[in-house]
Design a protein around this motif. Structure first.
Motif, PDB file in Angstrom:
ATOM      1  N   ASP A 157       1.328  -3.491 -11.181  1.00 56.94           N
ATOM      2  CA  ASP A 157       1.927  -4.282 -10.102  1.00 56.94           C
ATOM      3  C   ASP A 157       3.437  -4.102 -10.058  1.00 56.94           C
ATOM      4  O   ASP A 157       4.031  -3.943  -8.988  1.00 56.94           O
ATOM      5  CB  ASP A 157       1.578  -5.761 -10.271  1.00 56.94           C
ATOM      6  N   TYR A 163       2.125   1.758  -3.467  1.00 57.75           N
ATOM      7  CA  TYR A 163       1.103   2.337  -4.336  1.00 57.75           C
ATOM      8  C   TYR A 163       0.964   3.843  -4.081  1.00 57.75           C
ATOM      9  O   TYR A 163       0.897   4.635  -5.025  1.00 57.75           O
ATOM     10  CB  TYR A 163      -0.248   1.645  -4.143  1.00 57.75           C
ATOM     11  N   LYS A 198       0.841  -1.212   0.000  1.00 55.46           N
ATOM     12  CA  LYS A 198       0.000   0.000   0.000  1.00 55.46           C
ATOM     13  C   LYS A 198       0.869   1.253   0.000  1.00 55.46           C
ATOM     14  O   LYS A 198       0.553   2.229  -0.681  1.00 55.46           O
ATOM     15  CB  LYS A 198      -0.955  -0.015   1.205  1.00 55.46           C
ATOM     16  N   ILE A 238       4.273  -0.693  -8.602  1.00 52.94           N
ATOM     17  CA  ILE A 238       4.068  -0.658  -7.148  1.00 52.94           C
ATOM     18  C   ILE A 238       5.258  -1.289  -6.437  1.00 52.94           C
ATOM     19  O   ILE A 238       5.810  -0.725  -5.486  1.00 52.94           O
ATOM     20  CB  ILE A 238       2.749  -1.373  -6.759  1.00 52.94           C
ATOM     21  N   GLU A 272       1.517   6.683  -6.789  1.00 47.49           N
ATOM     22  CA  GLU A 272       0.436   7.620  -7.083  1.00 47.49           C
ATOM     23  C   GLU A 272       0.928   9.067  -6.976  1.00 47.49           C
ATOM     24  O   GLU A 272       0.656   9.902  -7.846  1.00 47.49           O
ATOM     25  CB  GLU A 272      -0.723   7.351  -6.114  1.00 47.49           C
TER      26      GLU A 272
END
Length: 193
Positions: A123, A94, A91, A126, A98
């Motif tokens: 993926d 990500y 997370k 990330i 972002e």
């Protein structure tokens, strides 16, 4: 604390016969894959304990020149996606991705939504972000990444059991590769007691 896997696993790497021969002779090492779609980010890819899947891959890419190289792997400090420990780390990766995309005013990468989701650009980005965060925060780098992937056709209508489900490993630290070998075939003549 528990992300260091204490055992050696067998990995199988599908490759061209020239690479197979060069690695076994000690003339070359396997090269890190850095494709934008690699499921586990950059690394040297292996199928964990899955000789047959490695054979399928090698034959589909290199036909009669396809070979499978076996390796004894110590995964070291592993980003193990089958462990709940990885969820908050992913997370964070990500969120980092972002923010970076927003600052650069570029769209987030997307996984290709084909049948097998084989092109996993999101993926990969990330997990690459996870590795960057580790580096930026002065934390030890992950030696490897390991994940379970559902691939292929369903074995029955409505089933989530897939024909090519496998565990894949991406080795980032080449010192995790303890040795290579030529995989043996099962001896069908051996009789079990």
């Amino acid at each position: 604390m528990y992300s260091k896997l204490p055992n050696v696993v067998f990995g199988f790497h599908g490759c061209h016969k020239d690479v197979f021969e060069a690695v076994l002779s000690g003339k070359e090492d396997l090269k890190e894959s850095k494709n934008a779609y690699d499921w586990l980010g950059p690394g040297i890819y292996f199928w964990e304990s899955n000789l047959e899947r490695a054979k399928q891959w090698a034959e589909s890419h290199f036909q009669e020149d396809g070979r499978v190289l076996g390796a004894a792997l110590d995964l070291g400090y592993c980003l193990n996606l089958t462990d709940q420990f990885a969820t908050p780390i992913l997370k964070q990766g990500y969120e980092y991705l972002e923010q970076a995309c927003s600052e650069q005013q570029i769209p987030l990468p997307k996984n290709q939504l084909g049948h097998d989701l084989l092109l996993r650009n999101l993926d990969c980005a990330i997990i690459s972000g996870v590795h960057e965060i580790q580096n930026l925060n002065g934390q030890p780098p992950f030696d490897s990444a390991r994940g379970l992937f559902f691939e292929g056709e369903s074995i029955a209508e409505g089933s989530l059991l897939m024909e090519r489900t496998h565990t894949q490993i991406a080795v980032r630290n080449p010192n995790c590769i303890k040795g290579y070998f030529i995989p043996r075939e099962l001896n069908e003549d051996y009789e079990r007691p």
